[in-house]
Design a protein around this motif. Structure first.
Motif, PDB file in Angstrom:
ATOM      1  N   ARG A  37       0.820  -1.202   0.000  1.00  0.00           N
ATOM      2  CA  ARG A  37       0.000   0.000   0.000  1.00  0.00           C
ATOM      3  C   ARG A  37       0.856   1.255   0.000  1.00  0.00           C
ATOM      4  NH1 ARG A  37      -3.397  -2.835   4.737  1.00  0.00           N
ATOM      5  NH2 ARG A  37      -5.002  -3.906   3.493  1.00  0.00           N
ATOM      6  N   MET A  38       0.199   2.401  -0.180  1.00  0.00           N
ATOM      7  CA  MET A  38       0.928   3.671  -0.250  1.00  0.00           C
ATOM      8  C   MET A  38       1.631   4.004   1.057  1.00  0.00           C
ATOM      9  SD  MET A  38      -1.732   5.990  -2.503  1.00  0.00           S
ATOM     10  CE  MET A  38      -2.296   5.440  -4.111  1.00  0.00           C
ATOM     11  N   ASP A  39       1.118   3.465   2.190  1.00  0.00           N
ATOM     12  CA  ASP A  39       1.774   3.711   3.477  1.00  0.00           C
ATOM     13  C   ASP A  39       2.802   2.631   3.811  1.00  0.00           C
ATOM     14  OD1 ASP A  39       0.208   1.543   4.053  1.00  0.00           O
ATOM     15  OD2 ASP A  39      -0.991   2.510   5.608  1.00  0.00           O
ATOM     16  N   ASP A  40       3.104   1.760   2.832  1.00  0.00           N
ATOM     17  CA  ASP A  40       4.094   0.684   2.938  1.00  0.00           C
ATOM     18  C   ASP A  40       3.621  -0.508   3.762  1.00  0.00           C
ATOM     19  OD1 ASP A  40       6.038   1.355   1.183  1.00  0.00           O
ATOM     20  OD2 ASP A  40       7.401   2.247   2.632  1.00  0.00           O
ATOM     21  N   THR A  41       2.389  -0.525   4.247  1.00  0.00           N
ATOM     22  CA  THR A  41       1.849  -1.754   4.818  1.00  0.00           C
ATOM     23  C   THR A  41       1.506  -2.700   3.670  1.00  0.00           C
ATOM     24  OG1 THR A  41      -0.408  -0.857   4.830  1.00  0.00           O
ATOM     25  CG2 THR A  41       0.940  -0.555   6.827  1.00  0.00           C
ATOM     26  N   GLU A  42       1.306  -3.971   3.988  1.00  0.00           N
ATOM     27  CA  GLU A  42       1.048  -4.964   2.955  1.00  0.00           C
ATOM     28  C   GLU A  42      -0.253  -5.712   3.233  1.00  0.00           C
ATOM     29  OE1 GLU A  42       4.383  -7.584   2.666  1.00  0.00           O
ATOM     30  OE2 GLU A  42       5.750  -6.030   1.917  1.00  0.00           O
ATOM     31  N   ALA A  43      -0.875  -6.157   2.167  1.00  0.00           N
ATOM     32  CA  ALA A  43      -2.064  -7.000   2.273  1.00  0.00           C
ATOM     33  C   ALA A  43      -1.880  -8.174   1.315  1.00  0.00           C
ATOM     34  CB  ALA A  43      -3.319  -6.223   1.911  1.00  0.00           C
ATOM     35  N   PHE A  44      -2.171  -9.371   1.793  1.00  0.00           N
ATOM     36  CA  PHE A  44      -2.044 -10.564   0.956  1.00  0.00           C
ATOM     37  C   PHE A  44      -3.403 -11.239   0.808  1.00  0.00           C
ATOM     38  CE2 PHE A  44      -1.579 -15.211   0.616  1.00  0.00           C
ATOM     39  CZ  PHE A  44      -0.904 -15.282  -0.591  1.00  0.00           C
ATOM     40  N   TYR A  45      -3.743 -11.593  -0.427  1.00  0.00           N
ATOM     41  CA  TYR A  45      -4.966 -12.334  -0.720  1.00  0.00           C
ATOM     42  C   TYR A  45      -4.568 -13.612  -1.457  1.00  0.00           C
ATOM     43  CZ  TYR A  45      -7.486  -7.974   0.231  1.00  0.00           C
ATOM     44  OH  TYR A  45      -7.983  -6.839   0.814  1.00  0.00           O
ATOM     45  N   SER A  46      -4.826 -14.756  -0.832  1.00  0.00           N
ATOM     46  CA  SER A  46      -4.616 -15.999  -1.562  1.00  0.00           C
ATOM     47  C   SER A  46      -5.607 -16.050  -2.723  1.00  0.00           C
ATOM     48  CB  SER A  46      -4.826 -17.203  -0.650  1.00  0.00           C
ATOM     49  OG  SER A  46      -6.201 -17.316  -0.302  1.00  0.00           O
ATOM     50  N   PHE A  47      -5.397 -16.953  -3.661  1.00  0.00           N
ATOM     51  CA  PHE A  47      -6.356 -17.048  -4.762  1.00  0.00           C
ATOM     52  C   PHE A  47      -7.743 -17.440  -4.242  1.00  0.00           C
ATOM     53  CE2 PHE A  47      -2.428 -17.293  -7.304  1.00  0.00           C
ATOM     54  CZ  PHE A  47      -2.729 -16.310  -8.231  1.00  0.00           C
ATOM     55  N   LEU A 247       3.151  -2.833  -6.489  1.00  0.00           N
ATOM     56  CA  LEU A 247       3.613  -1.597  -5.847  1.00  0.00           C
ATOM     57  C   LEU A 247       2.763  -0.446  -6.369  1.00  0.00           C
ATOM     58  CD1 LEU A 247       7.473  -1.972  -6.367  1.00  0.00           C
ATOM     59  CD2 LEU A 247       6.264  -2.202  -4.198  1.00  0.00           C
ATOM     60  N   PRO A 248       2.452   0.548  -5.545  1.00  0.00           N
ATOM     61  CA  PRO A 248       1.764   1.729  -6.080  1.00  0.00           C
ATOM     62  C   PRO A 248       2.658   2.434  -7.103  1.00  0.00           C
ATOM     63  CG  PRO A 248       1.732   1.704  -3.670  1.00  0.00           C
ATOM     64  CD  PRO A 248       2.706   0.652  -4.097  1.00  0.00           C
ATOM     65  N   PRO A 249       2.099   2.945  -8.199  1.00  0.00           N
ATOM     66  CA  PRO A 249       2.920   3.661  -9.183  1.00  0.00           C
ATOM     67  C   PRO A 249       3.735   4.789  -8.569  1.00  0.00           C
ATOM     68  CG  PRO A 249       0.743   3.238 -10.070  1.00  0.00           C
ATOM     69  CD  PRO A 249       0.696   2.825  -8.634  1.00  0.00           C
ATOM     70  N   THR A 250       3.175   5.482  -7.583  1.00  0.00           N
ATOM     71  CA  THR A 250       3.909   6.594  -6.974  1.00  0.00           C
ATOM     72  C   THR A 250       5.161   6.121  -6.242  1.00  0.00           C
ATOM     73  OG1 THR A 250       2.418   6.422  -5.071  1.00  0.00           O
ATOM     74  CG2 THR A 250       1.909   8.108  -6.718  1.00  0.00           C
TER      75      THR A 250
END
Length: 609
Positions: A37-47, A247-250
């Protein structure tokens, strides 16, 4: 790499469609999509998680009253919400219309006007956005008659009670989404991407071009509202079940080193980017950082979306070689939204192939003869061959195919070609003809491979000779102090003939007068041309499309009208941005209140009846 078995599931041009394919991955709990994410936290979604989120959001959308075939505009900056909501819309048969988010507070007036034109042209009933961006978007309700409501993606996240819906039946002729081309904002054109054209292109990309197997992992920072990011790194990996990190484009723009660092950390095998990104990553990644990377597993670093500069790509390979990057990993390709995405790929086993052309003969006759050691030279990168079942032609002014090494307009035909532009029959008829898709690009074949040389409408004619602007721009951008990928060349009329003008962005603190002389000298020495003017502007002042492509025609227009350098101009700095932002927040708030009052009145009247 392992065998291309994709867990025993078939993926080809016959299907299944993207949402149907995603639904088949419900058994995969260990791999999936990771979002930084833009704040550098992460989220994972399995399929398995993706399947649940896709169906849950599809149910939310249908609960809003949306049905199969309805159009919904997307202005969703975060990749996480964009991907989950886009898949949800497709699963319900709802047609997404991806749009770029506001990129600068100082340009909100133009942004709102452009957004209104796209929403109106697409006939979108609903606009989906996030909590932050909605505060400046509610004025669109008053500007666009077809737009009936604005919803945030937060409203789609709550798990719903009861069984989740199955993916609706989708035919190959059904509209998958509308991809608006970024070159024009005054007359936006929405490319009609059907499930059939999408499947044909995905089959070519994943099975033929990239030869995907069960060991592949993708990494992308590309904007998801643009075709290369949307199709190449969202729909393609979702369809084929390729684990992907976003990664966010920014993040890439601010920290270009993060691209290769993420590939190294995630053991990524596939990533794509435009030419300018390779120049930026090379310049901003220090040798000591390169030494800490491991890029040995990279099998495909695609480069497309803008002309590929041989020096830029070769410098990238050389710079990252200490990290184990193989030259064969670089994968130049060619495509456009009207072709769904990809048109040609080079073979995975081939290294970068550069054709050295006699510049004088090319400019005089548009024949790409092999260069000699003592003459002026132009260099073009091979973009490979079309996928099976597709064909590329190079046609002359008479509409007939030209011989090898003769330059003409590139025409593409095959099942990946989209049906045209949404409800713009005149523009559709111009580009989509019986012979195929007339791309507006110039190129030639050599040894059966396609070399793209530039846009037909951008050709510069000086003293009876044709010059591709890229050839001039590439010479200028090699000067230290000129920002790579931020140079525009064009001609202007004078009393007797056309004259050459070069406009470039420069780095802060550069010696303007010295740079002008250096640019003029480089072009004179390289091509024998003397620019009548070299105009230098600050970073960010050249006009670009929403996907970051330079707009030559608009640059020329600004130069001729004396407006050059005012693109992104901040007369009063950050304070001016705050004033503009406050104005749009206030207008948006008023429109929101009016809309809510009107909705409440209609609801009460409906109850009374």
């Amino acid at each position: 790499m392992g065998e291309r078995k994709n867990f025993g599931l078939v993926r080809d041009a016959k299907g299944p469609t993207v949402p149907h394919a995603v639904a088949e991955y419900e058994f995969r709990e260990d791999e999936g999509f990771k979002f930084v994410r833009m704040d550098d936290t992460e989220a994972f979604y399995s399929f398995k998680d993706l399947v649940r989120e896709m169906k849950n959001r599809a149910k939310h959308l249908t609960n809003m009253g949306l049905k199969k075939g309805d159009h919904v505009a997307f202005i969703i900056p975060e990749p996480e919400d964009f991907v989950l909501t886009f898949l949800g819309a497709m699963a319900a048969g709802i047609v997404p219309v991806p749009m770029y988010p506001p990129l600068s507070f100082g340009k909100l007036d133009a942004y709102i006007d452009a957004s209104a034109r796209i929403i109106e042209a697409s006939k979108s009933r609903v606009l989906l956005t996030d909590n932050r961006v909605q505060n400046i978007l509610w004025s669109l309700i008053d500007k666009v008659d077809c737009l009936k409501r604005i919803e945030t993606v937060d409203s789609l996240k709550k798990p719903l009670d009861g069984p989740l819906p199955e993916v609706v039946d989708l035919a190959h002729d059904d509209l998958a989404f509308l991809q608006f081309t970024s070159g024009s904002t005054s007359h936006p054109k929405g490319v009609v991407v059907t499930h059939g054209s999408l499947l044909a292109n995905l089959d070519g990309i994943m099975n033929v071009g990239l030869k995907i197997d069960d060991d592949d992992r993708a990494v992308s920072w590309l904007p998801l509202y643009h075709d290369m990011g949307l199709i190449g790194f969202m729909l393609a990996p979702a369809w084929y079940g390729v684990p992907t990190t976003y990664l966010p484009p920014t993040t890439f723009v601010k920290h270009p080193t993060r691209w290769m660092e993420t590939i190294s950390n995630e053991k990524g095998t596939i990533s794509f980017a435009p030419n300018f990104a390779y120049a930026l990553a090379t310049r901003r990644t220090k040798p000591e950082k390169v030494a800490a990377l491991d890029l040995r597993q990279l099998k495909a670093l695609g480069c497309g979306a803008e002309p590929n500069h041989p020096d830029t790509l070769n410098a990238f390979v050389e710079h990252f070689a200490p990290a184990g990057l193989r030259p064969e990993a670089l994968l130049p390709c060619y495509g456009m939204a009207e072709a769904t995405l990809a048109i040609t790929f080079i073979d995975l086993a081939e290294p970068l192939k550069v054709d050295r052309v006699d510049a004088d003969q090319y400019q005089a006759t548009k024949v790409a003869s092999a260069a000699t050691d003592d003459g002026n030279v132009l260099e073009f990168v091979s973009c490979g061959r079309p996928f099976p079942g597709h064909e590329v032609l190079v046609l002359g002014e008479d509409g007939q195919p030209v011989a090898e090494r003769h330059v003409g307009e590139i025409v593409f035909r095959g099942p990946s070609v989209t049906p045209g532009y949404y409800e713009v029959p005149d523009k559709t008829a111009e580009s989509f003809r019986a012979e195929g898709l007339f791309t507006g690009d110039l190129g030639y074949f050599a040894d059966g491979e396609l070399y793209v040389t530039g846009r037909k409408k951008d050709v510069i004619i000086l003293n009876g000779r044709n010059y591709d602007p890229q050839s001039i721009e590439w010479l200028a951008q090699e000067i230290d102090g000129i920002r790579k990928g931020n140079v525009v060349a064009f001609s202007v009329p004078s009393a007797r003939t056309e004259e050459l003008v070069v406009v470039a962005e420069i780095r802060a603190g550069s010696d303007v007068d010295a740079l002008k002389k250096e640019v003029a000298r480089a072009i004179r020495d390289g091509l024998g041309l003397a620019p009548s003017d070299v105009a230098l502007v600050a970073a960010g002042q050249l006009p670009k499309t929403s996907s970051g492509k330079l707009q030559r025609a608009k640059t020329r227009e600004q130069y001729m009208s004396g407006e050059l350098g005012k693109e992104g101009e901040r007369t009063h700095g950050a304070q001016a941005d705050k004033v503009t932002l406050a104005k749009h927040v206030a207008k948006s708030a008023v429109s929101r209140v009016k809309h809510n009052v009107k909705s409440a009145v209609f609801s009460r009247l409906a109850r009374d009846e």
